[in-house]
Design an enzyme around this catalytic site. Structure first.
Site, PDB file in Angstrom:
ATOM      1  N   HIS A 372       0.775  -1.240   0.000  1.00 39.27           N
ATOM      2  CA  HIS A 372       0.000   0.000   0.000  1.00 39.27           C
ATOM      3  C   HIS A 372       0.808   1.293   0.000  1.00 39.27           C
ATOM      4  O   HIS A 372       0.265   2.359  -0.278  1.00 39.27           O
ATOM      5  CB  HIS A 372      -0.934  -0.006   1.210  1.00 39.27           C
ATOM      6  CG  HIS A 372      -2.270   0.608   0.955  1.00 39.27           C
ATOM      7  ND1 HIS A 372      -2.470   1.641   0.066  1.00 39.27           N
ATOM      8  CD2 HIS A 372      -3.485   0.334   1.469  1.00 39.27           C
ATOM      9  CE1 HIS A 372      -3.743   1.972   0.061  1.00 39.27           C
ATOM     10  NE2 HIS A 372      -4.385   1.195   0.898  1.00 39.27           N
ATOM     11  N   TYR A 486     -13.953   5.180  10.164  1.00 35.84           N
ATOM     12  CA  TYR A 486     -13.096   5.703   9.099  1.00 35.84           C
ATOM     13  C   TYR A 486     -13.631   5.223   7.757  1.00 35.84           C
ATOM     14  O   TYR A 486     -13.897   4.045   7.582  1.00 35.84           O
ATOM     15  CB  TYR A 486     -11.686   5.152   9.323  1.00 35.84           C
ATOM     16  CG  TYR A 486     -10.617   5.600   8.346  1.00 35.84           C
ATOM     17  CD1 TYR A 486      -9.556   6.383   8.782  1.00 35.84           C
ATOM     18  CD2 TYR A 486     -10.642   5.215   7.005  1.00 35.84           C
ATOM     19  CE1 TYR A 486      -8.551   6.775   7.893  1.00 35.84           C
ATOM     20  CE2 TYR A 486      -9.649   5.618   6.124  1.00 35.84           C
ATOM     21  CZ  TYR A 486      -8.609   6.399   6.573  1.00 35.84           C
ATOM     22  OH  TYR A 486      -7.626   6.789   5.700  1.00 35.84           O
ATOM     23  N   SER A 488     -12.439   5.784   3.710  1.00 36.76           N
ATOM     24  CA  SER A 488     -11.409   6.386   2.873  1.00 36.76           C
ATOM     25  C   SER A 488     -12.026   7.016   1.629  1.00 36.76           C
ATOM     26  O   SER A 488     -12.945   6.469   1.038  1.00 36.76           O
ATOM     27  CB  SER A 488     -10.417   5.301   2.465  1.00 36.76           C
ATOM     28  OG  SER A 488      -9.386   5.852   1.702  1.00 36.76           O
ATOM     29  N   THR A 499      -5.386  10.338   0.010  1.00 34.53           N
ATOM     30  CA  THR A 499      -6.752  10.104   0.464  1.00 34.53           C
ATOM     31  C   THR A 499      -7.080  11.099   1.567  1.00 34.53           C
ATOM     32  O   THR A 499      -6.191  11.717   2.146  1.00 34.53           O
ATOM     33  CB  THR A 499      -6.926   8.679   1.049  1.00 34.53           C
ATOM     34  OG1 THR A 499      -6.028   8.515   2.132  1.00 34.53           O
ATOM     35  CG2 THR A 499      -6.710   7.608   0.000  1.00 34.53           C
TER      36      THR A 499
END
Length: 661
Positions: A372, A486, A488, A499
């Site tokens: 990532h 959360y 994104s 992001t």
């Protein structure tokens, strides 16, 4: 720890959070070397992309306090409010001015890009589960093309064609079209290609088209995250021409581009993959594949030992390979088995540090597992969609196509590592840690078939807001709380955007959830619909703000990094338990839907959290949830299903059933 938790989730795709870009994926091409021949150069808009704005400090504080309100009691909120005022008028004001000044000196990038790379690369936890997500492809519509060898060949060819198209500047630029009838046309493309790159974004903007940042794309191929003490580094070697293939823990490489840079014929690639699949060597007792799953500092030290022990050239071939193709030797049993296999597997047949692993199981189930730090979901999803479309619509070979009459024993090189006792000890420890961790992870899913996007839009509700509301209701029913959540959202509409966070837990969702869960009989269906409408409206506002770079999370994160870099004590706002709490994201959520995606997933970002990958389709809603031992994913999903049924009942004017999920 807090730093890492600011982002781990699956990036929402694509920018603006409004759905998949509308342009046709490929213009098509007679050439077998390229996926498409875009008349607008791939990076045509990059230089003129707008810069990611730094929000006003007072806006950030206001949004932060709004997000804190549902999580704190009155006394806690007053404390946090006072700390925010002190921050806004004192150290925060100074840090904000420094951030703005620094940003003005670095117009080639965004204020978040550097700190975001640092956040990922300096994290010392294992990247497996903590960072790397996966997406599985839908099956090839032609059943016989799901044969492992056929699909592996076709997807490999399509992936290398994508590589060539990207590097030749012939890949269509990634553009979000709000009015595709005007902007996604040959006429517009013929005009815009003559507008200088320094102005081209403005030309697209005039017809309601929003080009997206493509600066991450070059890291898709020939790239690896290298472990280093303290902070990893990203390595790319775009001169390398070979593919890395893993099978049963064995490593193989062969060239997929010839010396002139042309894609090797599909029949040759098929022959080489067939040769690898026919290798009957048993899996090695100790596979080096476990090492990239280690703590990054431990892995950095072991890697240095590997290099010193004469494995430098072998590691170089692994690091520089176009990508890693993983040929698994088992079929997929069900969606849960598929999620576990693609998210982590048994540790023997992945190289977790590669920019991506293309996984194809014995029954042709295919997925991308990606590292990532180098990039977000927009780049990966574009690659994913193009590979699926190309490999299914214009496959390079058929199941009947004969492999080339070539000597694969010469073309394919099997890589061998020299393992000293120290390395063997390291592998044994890494394997035990890996297996012990994976035993603690549960994954489960639901498919809700009562309705989806079409029905919710008829009700004038945001489908995403309804899904998020279901998660809030579910957690309240299961645990009696509203917790940090959360979601994104991509900021790829800006140069070097990454992001931003949407904070779905709000005073509106709390009020609505409590009405549905705790006192449904006291509210009419009309009252409940009104509460849902308020949630939908506010969620839409939050999503739009986040997509436009007007959230609060990234701004506060950048200010915190600036304070830490100066070596001065952190402002009190960051030491407030409430700040730690809102960044301890118990509900970590991310959505994507695409014609090519079957299911995606990721692990929770905190030990007591849920990792929630979901998609609202036209007529159904899918949800894939992960948890560790101190949360119950199955029970949570039962509560999500109950919440969805309750909301659909309210929308249909029916009374809420009081029996719990």
């Amino acid at each position: 720890m807090v730093t890492r938790l600011l982002l781990r989730v699956w990036p929402r795709s694509p920018a603006l959070g409004l759905g998949v870009p509308c342009r046709p994926l490929s213009a098509g091409s007679a050439s077998s070397q390229y996926l498409q021949h875009s008349i607008v150069p791939t990076m045509h808009y990059q230089d003129s992309l707008p810069r990611l704005p730094i929000p006003k400090l007072e806006d950030t504080i206001r949004r932060y306090l709004n997000a804190q309100k549902p999580l704190l009691d009155d006394s806690q909120f007053r404390t946090t409010e006072q700390l925010c005022k002190n921050f806004e008028n004192g150290s925060g004001k100074e840090l904000h001015e420094q951030l703005v000044a620094q940003d003005k000196k670095n117009k080639h990038t965004s204020y978040i890009s550097g700190p975001w790379f640092d956040m990922y690369l300096a994290a010392r936890e294992s990247i497996v589960l903590n960072f790397n997500p996966f997406m599985t492809f839908n099956p090839d519509p032609k059943a016989e093309y799901n044969d492992q060898l056929t699909r592996a060949t076709n997807m490999t060819v399509s992936a290398i064609r994508f590589l060539k198209t990207l590097r030749a500047g012939l890949l269509e630029p990634e553009v979000f079209h709000l009015n595709p009838a005007k902007s996604d046309t040959d006429t517009f493309k013929r005009l815009i290609r003559f507008v200088p790159p320094s102005l081209s974004w403005y030309g697209a903007y005039l017809v309601n088209a929003y080009p997206l940042d493509m600066s991450q794309y070059f890291r898709l191929f020939n790239s690896t995250r290298l472990p280093r003490p303290g902070r990893d580094e990203l390595f790319t070697d775009d001169k390398a021409r070979h593919l890395l293939v893993l099978r049963k823990g064995h490593f193989y490489v062969f060239d997929v581009l010839d010396k002139d840079g042309n894609v090797v014929s599909a029949s040759e690639i098929k022959a080489h993959l067939k040769y690898i699949l026919s290798d009957s060597s048993p899996a090695p007792e100790l596979s080096v594949t476990y090492l990239p799953s280690e703590n990054r500092d431990v892995w950095a030290e072991l890697r240095q030992k590997l290099v010193s022990d004469g494995n430098a050239e072998t590691l170089s071939k692994v690091d520089s390979a176009a990508f890693c193709l993983c040929l698994d030797d088992f079929p997929i049993k069900d969606l849960v088995h598929m999620s576990h296999s693609m998210l982590h597997g048994d540790g023997t047949n992945r190289w977790f540090d590669k920019s991506f692993n293309l996984i194809i199981t014995e029954d042709g189930t295919a997925a991308v597992h990606f590292e990532h730090s180098w990039g977000d979901g927009v780049a990966v999803l574009r690659f994913f969609n193009e590979v699926f479309k190309d490999s299914t619509q214009t496959p390079a070979i058929s199941p009947q196509s004969p492999p080339a009459a070539t000597d694969s024993s010469v073309a394919v090189q099997k890589l061998n590592f020299r393992l000293t006792d120290a390395i063997k000890t390291g592998i044994t420890a890494a394997k035990k840690k890996f297996e012990d961790t994976m035993k603690t992870l549960t994954i489960d899913y639901i498919q809700f078939h009562r309705g989806g996007k079409e029905f919710l839009k008829q009700q004038k509700l945001s489908p995403d807001a309804v899904a998020q509301l279901a998660f809030q209701m579910a957690f309240l029913r299961q645990y009696g709380q509203t917790v940090a959540t959360y979601e994104s959202c991509s900021t790829a509409a800006f140069k070097h955007g990454r992001t931003e966070t949407v904070r779905p837990a709000s005073v509106y969702t709390k009020r609505c959830s409590e009405a549905f869960v705790r006192e449904p009989s006291r509210h009419s269906a009309g009252d409940l619909r009104q509460l849902m409408a308020e949630c939908s409206k506010y969620h839409g506002q939050l999503t739009k703000e986040a997509a436009m770079g007007q959230g609060f999370d990234r701004h506060l994160f950048a200010l915190r990094c600036l304070a830490a870099a100066k070596g001065s004590p952190l402002p009190e706002l960051y030491l407030d338990p409430a700040y730690g709490k809102i960044n301890h994201n118990i509900l970590s959520t991310s959505t994507l839907s695409s014609f090519s995606v079957n299911v995606g997933g990721f692990a929770p970002v905190v030990p007591d959290g849920f990792g929630i990958a979901y998609a609202v389709h036209d007529n159904w809603i899918g949800c894939n949830v992960s948890s560790y031992t101190n949360r119950n994913a199955r029970e949570f999903l039962n509560c999500v299903e109950k919440a969805l049924h309750d909301m659909f009942d309210a929308l249909e004017g029916k009374p809420i059933r009081t029996a719990s999920g």
